[in-house]
Design a protein around this motif. Structure first.
Motif, PDB file in Angstrom:
ATOM      1  N   PHE A 123      -3.006  42.206  -8.931  1.00  0.00           N
ATOM      2  CA  PHE A 123      -3.201  41.135  -9.895  1.00  0.00           C
ATOM      3  C   PHE A 123      -2.597  41.426 -11.264  1.00  0.00           C
ATOM      4  O   PHE A 123      -3.106  40.978 -12.276  1.00  0.00           O
ATOM      5  N   ALA A 124      -1.537  42.216 -11.306  1.00  0.00           N
ATOM      6  CA  ALA A 124      -0.856  42.518 -12.562  1.00  0.00           C
ATOM      7  C   ALA A 124       0.368  41.624 -12.673  1.00  0.00           C
ATOM      8  O   ALA A 124       1.123  41.461 -11.712  1.00  0.00           O
ATOM      9  N   LEU A 125       0.566  41.057 -13.842  1.00  0.00           N
ATOM     10  CA  LEU A 125       1.737  40.197 -14.042  1.00  0.00           C
ATOM     11  C   LEU A 125       3.034  40.989 -13.914  1.00  0.00           C
ATOM     12  O   LEU A 125       4.063  40.430 -13.559  1.00  0.00           O
ATOM     13  N   ASP A 126       2.982  42.298 -14.176  1.00  0.00           N
ATOM     14  CA  ASP A 126       4.172  43.135 -13.976  1.00  0.00           C
ATOM     15  C   ASP A 126       4.691  43.030 -12.550  1.00  0.00           C
ATOM     16  O   ASP A 126       5.898  43.046 -12.326  1.00  0.00           O
ATOM     17  N   ASN A 127       3.787  42.936 -11.571  1.00  0.00           N
ATOM     18  CA  ASN A 127       4.200  42.825 -10.169  1.00  0.00           C
ATOM     19  C   ASN A 127       5.038  41.576  -9.946  1.00  0.00           C
ATOM     20  O   ASN A 127       6.033  41.609  -9.225  1.00  0.00           O
ATOM     21  N   ILE A 128       4.641  40.485 -10.562  1.00  0.00           N
ATOM     22  CA  ILE A 128       5.373  39.230 -10.411  1.00  0.00           C
ATOM     23  C   ILE A 128       6.710  39.311 -11.132  1.00  0.00           C
ATOM     24  O   ILE A 128       7.743  38.939 -10.583  1.00  0.00           O
ATOM     25  N   ILE A 129       6.697  39.842 -12.338  1.00  0.00           N
ATOM     26  CA  ILE A 129       7.927  39.939 -13.144  1.00  0.00           C
ATOM     27  C   ILE A 129       8.948  40.825 -12.441  1.00  0.00           C
ATOM     28  O   ILE A 129      10.101  40.455 -12.280  1.00  0.00           O
ATOM     29  N   PHE A 130       8.525  42.012 -12.011  1.00  0.00           N
ATOM     30  CA  PHE A 130       9.466  42.950 -11.407  1.00  0.00           C
ATOM     31  C   PHE A 130       9.859  42.559  -9.997  1.00  0.00           C
ATOM     32  O   PHE A 130      10.947  42.862  -9.555  1.00  0.00           O
ATOM     33  N   ARG A 131       9.000  41.878  -9.270  1.00  0.00           N
ATOM     34  CA  ARG A 131       9.340  41.413  -7.939  1.00  0.00           C
ATOM     35  C   ARG A 131      10.457  40.392  -8.035  1.00  0.00           C
ATOM     36  O   ARG A 131      11.424  40.447  -7.286  1.00  0.00           O
ATOM     37  N   LYS A 132      10.351  39.460  -8.985  1.00  0.00           N
ATOM     38  CA  LYS A 132      11.408  38.446  -9.156  1.00  0.00           C
ATOM     39  C   LYS A 132      12.702  39.105  -9.595  1.00  0.00           C
ATOM     40  O   LYS A 132      13.767  38.769  -9.115  1.00  0.00           O
ATOM     41  N   LYS A 133      12.605  40.062 -10.535  1.00  0.00           N
ATOM     42  CA  LYS A 133      13.805  40.745 -11.029  1.00  0.00           C
ATOM     43  C   LYS A 133      14.491  41.491  -9.897  1.00  0.00           C
ATOM     44  O   LYS A 133      15.695  41.400  -9.724  1.00  0.00           O
ATOM     45  N   ASN A 134      13.720  42.226  -9.087  1.00  0.00           N
ATOM     46  CA  ASN A 134      14.295  42.972  -7.970  1.00  0.00           C
ATOM     47  C   ASN A 134      14.825  42.030  -6.895  1.00  0.00           C
ATOM     48  O   ASN A 134      15.849  42.284  -6.291  1.00  0.00           O
ATOM     49  N   HIS A 135      14.143  40.929  -6.658  1.00  0.00           N
ATOM     50  CA  HIS A 135      14.580  39.967  -5.650  1.00  0.00           C
ATOM     51  C   HIS A 135      15.908  39.333  -6.054  1.00  0.00           C
ATOM     52  O   HIS A 135      16.806  39.195  -5.250  1.00  0.00           O
TER      53      HIS A 135
END
Length: 139
Positions: A123-135
């Protein structure tokens, strides 16, 4: 990272965020000028009270949300080391009856270091930010 480790990291991140948010808020509510005066009495520049209180307040919210967890955790650890060295170390681990010891600060440093080196928490926004960046970078 195992799901149970992510849950543990999430609990630590949220508790640390709330703890620092409340400490920062208290510094502003109690009169940041008073805090600046206390910092000056320790030989620190008064403006550093504003910096510390802002990092605690804003960093606490960011950590709660899971934004910039590694950087915020490192900043928190540095603030805590400063508090131990400048204020609490002389009172000892458990305190001296007149001022608090550094046992709580040491526990918060351990949590901060863990969060700085942990892969992620749920539930960390970092996960969403970095997942999109890596994707996007793999497209």
């Amino acid at each position: 990272m195992k799901k149970s480790s992510e849950i543990g990291a999430t609990i630590l991140r949220i508790v640390l965020g709330i703890t620092f948010f409340i400490h920062g808020l208290t510094k502003f509510q109690g009169g940041i000028g008073n805090t600046a005066g206390f910092f000056e009495s320790l030989g620190l520049p008064g403006f550093s009270a504003y910096v510390v209180a802002s990092i605690e307040l804003i960093g606490g919210i960011a950590l709660f949300l899971g934004i910039g967890t590694r950087i915020i955790s490192i900043l928190f650890a540095l603030i805590l080391v400063g508090a131990i060295v400048k204020v609490k170390f002389a009172a000892g681990f458990l305190g001296n009856g007149q001022s608090a010891g550094y046992e709580f600060d040491l526990a918060l440093i351990a949590i901060s270091i863990y969060l700085a080196i942990a892969n992620k928490s749920l539930f960390a926004l970092d996960n969403i930010i970095f997942r999109k960046k890596n994707h996007n970078s793999s497209d």
